[in-house]
Motif scaffolding. Structure first.
Motif, PDB file in Angstrom:
ATOM      1  N   ALA A 186     -74.724  25.792 -35.609  1.00 40.75           N
ATOM      2  CA  ALA A 186     -76.059  25.852 -35.012  1.00 40.75           C
ATOM      3  C   ALA A 186     -76.736  27.144 -35.405  1.00 40.75           C
ATOM      4  CB  ALA A 186     -75.956  25.747 -33.483  1.00 40.75           C
ATOM      5  N   GLY A 187     -77.019  27.275 -36.701  1.00 39.03           N
ATOM      6  CA  GLY A 187     -77.712  28.456 -37.181  1.00 39.03           C
ATOM      7  C   GLY A 187     -79.145  28.535 -36.681  1.00 39.03           C
ATOM      8  N   ASP A 188     -79.760  29.694 -36.881  1.00 34.91           N
ATOM      9  CA  ASP A 188     -81.142  29.913 -36.467  1.00 34.91           C
ATOM     10  C   ASP A 188     -82.044  28.815 -37.031  1.00 34.91           C
ATOM     11  OD1 ASP A 188     -83.358  31.249 -35.369  1.00 34.91           O
ATOM     12  OD2 ASP A 188     -83.715  32.315 -37.248  1.00 34.91           O
ATOM     13  N   GLY A 189     -82.908  28.268 -36.177  1.00 31.60           N
ATOM     14  CA  GLY A 189     -83.833  27.229 -36.601  1.00 31.60           C
ATOM     15  C   GLY A 189     -83.342  25.813 -36.383  1.00 31.60           C
ATOM     16  N   SER A 190     -82.152  25.648 -35.776  1.00 33.89           N
ATOM     17  CA  SER A 190     -81.575  24.311 -35.614  1.00 33.89           C
ATOM     18  C   SER A 190     -82.477  23.373 -34.819  1.00 33.89           C
ATOM     19  CB  SER A 190     -80.210  24.399 -34.916  1.00 33.89           C
ATOM     20  OG  SER A 190     -79.283  25.109 -35.687  1.00 33.89           O
ATOM     21  N   ALA A 191     -83.080  23.870 -33.744  1.00 36.36           N
ATOM     22  CA  ALA A 191     -83.924  23.007 -32.912  1.00 36.36           C
ATOM     23  C   ALA A 191     -85.117  22.476 -33.700  1.00 36.36           C
ATOM     24  CB  ALA A 191     -84.396  23.763 -31.672  1.00 36.36           C
ATOM     25  N   GLY A 192     -85.741  23.338 -34.484  1.00 37.85           N
ATOM     26  CA  GLY A 192     -86.875  22.900 -35.293  1.00 37.85           C
ATOM     27  C   GLY A 192     -86.467  21.918 -36.369  1.00 37.85           C
ATOM     28  N   GLN A 193     -85.279  22.113 -36.960  1.00 34.62           N
ATOM     29  CA  GLN A 193     -84.801  21.181 -37.979  1.00 34.62           C
ATOM     30  C   GLN A 193     -84.499  19.818 -37.363  1.00 34.62           C
ATOM     31  OE1 GLN A 193     -85.977  22.965 -40.447  1.00 34.62           O
ATOM     32  NE2 GLN A 193     -84.213  22.554 -41.768  1.00 34.62           N
ATOM     33  N   LEU A 194     -83.948  19.810 -36.156  1.00 37.75           N
ATOM     34  CA  LEU A 194     -83.734  18.542 -35.463  1.00 37.75           C
ATOM     35  C   LEU A 194     -85.056  17.815 -35.236  1.00 37.75           C
ATOM     36  CD1 LEU A 194     -81.104  19.503 -32.724  1.00 37.75           C
ATOM     37  CD2 LEU A 194     -80.742  17.912 -34.617  1.00 37.75           C
ATOM     38  N   THR A 232     -83.759  18.453 -28.502  1.00 40.09           N
ATOM     39  CA  THR A 232     -82.451  18.983 -28.116  1.00 40.09           C
ATOM     40  C   THR A 232     -81.809  18.160 -27.002  1.00 40.09           C
ATOM     41  OG1 THR A 232     -83.534  20.520 -26.571  1.00 40.09           O
ATOM     42  CG2 THR A 232     -83.058  21.327 -28.791  1.00 40.09           C
ATOM     43  N   VAL A 233     -82.616  17.507 -26.181  1.00 37.59           N
ATOM     44  CA  VAL A 233     -82.079  16.703 -25.091  1.00 37.59           C
ATOM     45  C   VAL A 233     -81.282  15.510 -25.619  1.00 37.59           C
ATOM     46  CG1 VAL A 233     -84.081  15.167 -24.856  1.00 37.59           C
ATOM     47  CG2 VAL A 233     -82.709  15.742 -22.834  1.00 37.59           C
ATOM     48  N   ALA A 234     -81.483  15.147 -26.876  1.00 41.78           N
ATOM     49  CA  ALA A 234     -80.784  14.004 -27.464  1.00 41.78           C
ATOM     50  C   ALA A 234     -79.395  14.358 -27.974  1.00 41.78           C
ATOM     51  CB  ALA A 234     -81.613  13.419 -28.610  1.00 41.78           C
ATOM     52  N   LEU A 235     -79.012  15.630 -27.880  1.00 44.43           N
ATOM     53  CA  LEU A 235     -77.699  16.043 -28.370  1.00 44.43           C
ATOM     54  C   LEU A 235     -76.595  15.727 -27.363  1.00 44.43           C
ATOM     55  CD1 LEU A 235     -78.450  19.543 -29.943  1.00 44.43           C
ATOM     56  CD2 LEU A 235     -77.907  17.431 -31.170  1.00 44.43           C
ATOM     57  N   GLU A 236     -75.475  15.272 -27.893  1.00 43.17           N
ATOM     58  CA  GLU A 236     -74.296  15.036 -27.077  1.00 43.17           C
ATOM     59  C   GLU A 236     -73.363  16.242 -27.089  1.00 43.17           C
ATOM     60  OE1 GLU A 236     -72.122  12.527 -24.490  1.00 43.17           O
ATOM     61  OE2 GLU A 236     -74.088  12.248 -25.413  1.00 43.17           O
ATOM     62  N   GLY A 237     -73.320  16.933 -28.226  1.00 41.45           N
ATOM     63  CA  GLY A 237     -72.408  18.057 -28.329  1.00 41.45           C
ATOM     64  C   GLY A 237     -72.679  18.908 -29.553  1.00 41.45           C
ATOM     65  N   VAL A 238     -71.965  20.034 -29.623  1.00 42.81           N
ATOM     66  CA  VAL A 238     -72.070  20.979 -30.727  1.00 42.81           C
ATOM     67  C   VAL A 238     -70.660  21.393 -31.129  1.00 42.81           C
ATOM     68  CG1 VAL A 238     -72.961  23.215 -31.492  1.00 42.81           C
ATOM     69  CG2 VAL A 238     -74.265  21.871 -29.830  1.00 42.81           C
ATOM     70  N   PHE A 239     -70.399  21.398 -32.423  1.00 41.83           N
ATOM     71  CA  PHE A 239     -69.146  21.919 -32.962  1.00 41.83           C
ATOM     72  C   PHE A 239     -69.449  23.227 -33.685  1.00 41.83           C
ATOM     73  CE2 PHE A 239     -68.475  17.350 -32.671  1.00 41.83           C
ATOM     74  CZ  PHE A 239     -67.217  17.259 -32.111  1.00 41.83           C
ATOM     75  N   ILE A 240     -68.797  24.297 -33.275  1.00 38.84           N
ATOM     76  CA  ILE A 240     -68.980  25.618 -33.892  1.00 38.84           C
ATOM     77  C   ILE A 240     -67.750  25.935 -34.736  1.00 38.84           C
ATOM     78  CG2 ILE A 240     -69.272  28.080 -33.468  1.00 38.84           C
ATOM     79  CD1 ILE A 240     -71.730  26.460 -32.716  1.00 38.84           C
ATOM     80  N   SER A 241     -67.977  26.323 -35.993  1.00 41.60           N
ATOM     81  CA  SER A 241     -66.838  26.620 -36.872  1.00 41.60           C
ATOM     82  C   SER A 241     -66.292  28.025 -36.623  1.00 41.60           C
ATOM     83  CB  SER A 241     -67.243  26.460 -38.342  1.00 41.60           C
ATOM     84  OG  SER A 241     -68.230  27.416 -38.711  1.00 41.60           O
ATOM     85  N   HIS A 242     -67.183  28.983 -36.412  1.00 43.53           N
ATOM     86  CA  HIS A 242     -66.772  30.355 -36.130  1.00 43.53           C
ATOM     87  C   HIS A 242     -67.970  31.084 -35.529  1.00 43.53           C
ATOM     88  CE1 HIS A 242     -68.680  30.672 -40.046  1.00 43.53           C
ATOM     89  NE2 HIS A 242     -68.687  31.999 -39.966  1.00 43.53           N
ATOM     90  N   LEU A 243     -67.755  32.308 -35.091  1.00 40.72           N
ATOM     91  CA  LEU A 243     -68.739  32.973 -34.235  1.00 40.72           C
ATOM     92  C   LEU A 243     -69.671  33.928 -34.963  1.00 40.72           C
ATOM     93  CD1 LEU A 243     -66.442  33.626 -31.138  1.00 40.72           C
ATOM     94  CD2 LEU A 243     -67.848  31.633 -31.661  1.00 40.72           C
ATOM     95  N   HIS A 244     -69.747  33.860 -36.279  1.00 43.18           N
ATOM     96  CA  HIS A 244     -70.726  34.682 -36.987  1.00 43.18           C
ATOM     97  C   HIS A 244     -72.135  34.216 -36.658  1.00 43.18           C
ATOM     98  CE1 HIS A 244     -67.725  36.236 -40.241  1.00 43.18           C
ATOM     99  NE2 HIS A 244     -67.715  36.964 -39.143  1.00 43.18           N
ATOM    100  N   PHE A 245     -73.063  35.175 -36.620  1.00 45.42           N
ATOM    101  CA  PHE A 245     -74.388  34.907 -36.072  1.00 45.42           C
ATOM    102  C   PHE A 245     -75.193  33.905 -36.889  1.00 45.42           C
ATOM    103  CE2 PHE A 245     -73.431  39.382 -34.771  1.00 45.42           C
ATOM    104  CZ  PHE A 245     -73.133  39.077 -33.449  1.00 45.42           C
ATOM    105  N   ASP A 246     -74.944  33.819 -38.212  1.00 39.16           N
ATOM    106  CA  ASP A 246     -75.711  32.840 -38.978  1.00 39.16           C
ATOM    107  C   ASP A 246     -75.303  31.412 -38.636  1.00 39.16           C
ATOM    108  OD1 ASP A 246     -73.279  33.533 -40.232  1.00 39.16           O
ATOM    109  OD2 ASP A 246     -73.943  32.772 -42.183  1.00 39.16           O
ATOM    110  N   HIS A 247     -74.171  31.232 -37.957  1.00 38.39           N
ATOM    111  CA  HIS A 247     -73.720  29.897 -37.558  1.00 38.39           C
ATOM    112  C   HIS A 247     -73.948  29.614 -36.075  1.00 38.39           C
ATOM    113  CE1 HIS A 247     -71.456  28.818 -41.334  1.00 38.39           C
ATOM    114  NE2 HIS A 247     -71.665  30.110 -41.501  1.00 38.39           N
ATOM    115  N   THR A 248     -74.369  30.614 -35.322  1.00 37.56           N
ATOM    116  CA  THR A 248     -74.564  30.429 -33.870  1.00 37.56           C
ATOM    117  C   THR A 248     -75.950  30.847 -33.390  1.00 37.56           C
ATOM    118  OG1 THR A 248     -73.709  32.646 -33.342  1.00 37.56           O
ATOM    119  CG2 THR A 248     -72.103  30.843 -33.461  1.00 37.56           C
ATOM    120  N   GLY A 249     -76.786  31.406 -34.287  1.00 40.53           N
ATOM    121  CA  GLY A 249     -78.067  31.978 -33.857  1.00 40.53           C
ATOM    122  C   GLY A 249     -79.026  30.987 -33.238  1.00 40.53           C
ATOM    123  N   GLY A 250     -78.863  29.688 -33.516  1.00 44.59           N
ATOM    124  CA  GLY A 250     -79.750  28.686 -32.927  1.00 44.59           C
ATOM    125  C   GLY A 250     -79.271  28.144 -31.604  1.00 44.59           C
TER     126      GLY A 250
END
Length: 332
Positions: A73-81, A88-106
């Motif tokens: 969920a990198g920065d901008g994920s909501a807009g890309q969805l 965002t209300v249509a999401l069931e879940g999120v899988f995070i690979s690791h905690l670096h900010f480019d993968h969690t900023g969104g």
């Protein structure tokens, strides 16, 4: 000749995949059904800390059995969805690979925007050790806005903690969801001392999604890894990160002109040890016997940049199957 064969094979693979640059959620679900029960969308294909005006940061959408999951969920994920007709209300879940900010900023935006739209389901966040600490901190940051809410005197305030559930996964973990089996392996994006405190606290994960009709493996960020090869054995699709080290180091220097040389060299060491070069992608795909490869997580190349050709050539020297260089919003 070999590159031409790879390009032709890739073109055939692409032609077999329905592609839509815009669409509503029901259209995505229909496409997912046509794609043997699952659809993978590369929402964001930019890797690293330097933002881009043409590529969003790492994020993917997996649609399976009518349910929508973010994979990173990198920065901008909501807009890309939203570009795919999903809120965002249509999401069931999120899988995070690791905690670096480019993968969690969104993720803060995902949690906050869902809170404002009164979702009926809890968002399940799956990730490596440390994910609960991350989400707890994000939820705490939501308390002031949630308490003020829409500014109506006497209106009851919902608790954002009630809208999210965290499941931490470790090497070898599995989860069953909506008819798919999810498996994870610890990979070589970190090189903490085995058995040490940091190794116990943090892991970086690759995910395998075994869907009703096909299997998809997402490497996350990793260096060469036998664990990823084992996880990806005979998979239908390998979604692999890839790093152009020289290009990324140049971008880091450009963005940080006063950065000490020792720090720059530390960045380069990390990039070479903890990421995949084009050669590594080809070797990994070949040894795992995957049927097709989608490459993502780029440094500075623009969508459809001719430089893609050199990447394809490098991968194709080791891997005989179709290889596709992803752009934001591509569907597979």
């Amino acid at each position: 000749m070999r590159l031409i064969q790879i390009l032709l094979a890739s073109a055939v693979a692409l032609a077999a995949i329905p592609a839509h640059s815009q669409g509503q959620s029901n259209a995505l679900a229909e496409t997912a059904e046509q794609a043997d029960g699952g659809l993978w969308v590369t929402l964001g294909t930019r890797g690293g800390p330097v933002a881009s005006p043409t590529r969003s940061q790492p994020a993917n959408l997996l649609v399976v059995a009518g349910k929508n999951y973010l994979v990173d969920a990198g920065d901008g994920s909501a807009g890309q969805l939203a570009k795919k007709g999903l809120q965002t209300v249509a999401l069931e879940g999120v899988f995070i690979s690791h905690l670096h900010f480019d993968h969690t900023g969104g993720l803060p935006a995902i949690l906050g925007l869902r809170f404002q739209t009164n979702p009926k389901n809890k968002l399940k966040v799956f990730g490596p050790p440390g994910t609960k600490e991350l989400v707890d901190g994000l939820v705490m940051s939501m308390i002031p806005g949630a308490t003020a809410n829409y500014g109506v005197e006497g209106a009851p305030a919902a608790n954002p903690r009630d809208q999210v559930e965290v499941v931490e996964l470790r090497d070898g973990g599995t989860v069953t969801l909506d008819g798919m089996e999810v498996s994870v392996r610890k990979i070589s994006h970190y090189s903490f001392k085995p058995g040490g405190d940091m190794a116990r606290r943090f892991e970086s994960l690759s995910y395998r999604f075994d869907l009703p009709g096909r299997s998809i493996v997402y490497t996350g960020d990793t260096g060469p890894s036998k664990a990823v090869e084992e996880l990806a054995k005979d998979a239908d699709l390998l979604v692999a990160e890839m790093m152009d080290v020289e290009m990324m180091v140049g971008l880091v220097r450009l963005a940080n002109p006063g950065m000490p040389e020792k720090a720059v060299m530390g960045v380069e060491t990390h990039l070479r040890k903890h990421h995949l070069l084009p050669k590594d992608v080809g070797e990994m795909a070949a040894r795992a016997g995957v049927k097709a490869v989608v490459v993502t997580h780029f440094a500075g190349i623009e969508p459809n940049d001719p430089h893609h050709m050199s990447y394809l050539k490098s991968v194709s020297e080791y891997y005989q199957g179709p290889v596709i260089v992803a752009n934001d919003m591509d569907e597979y």
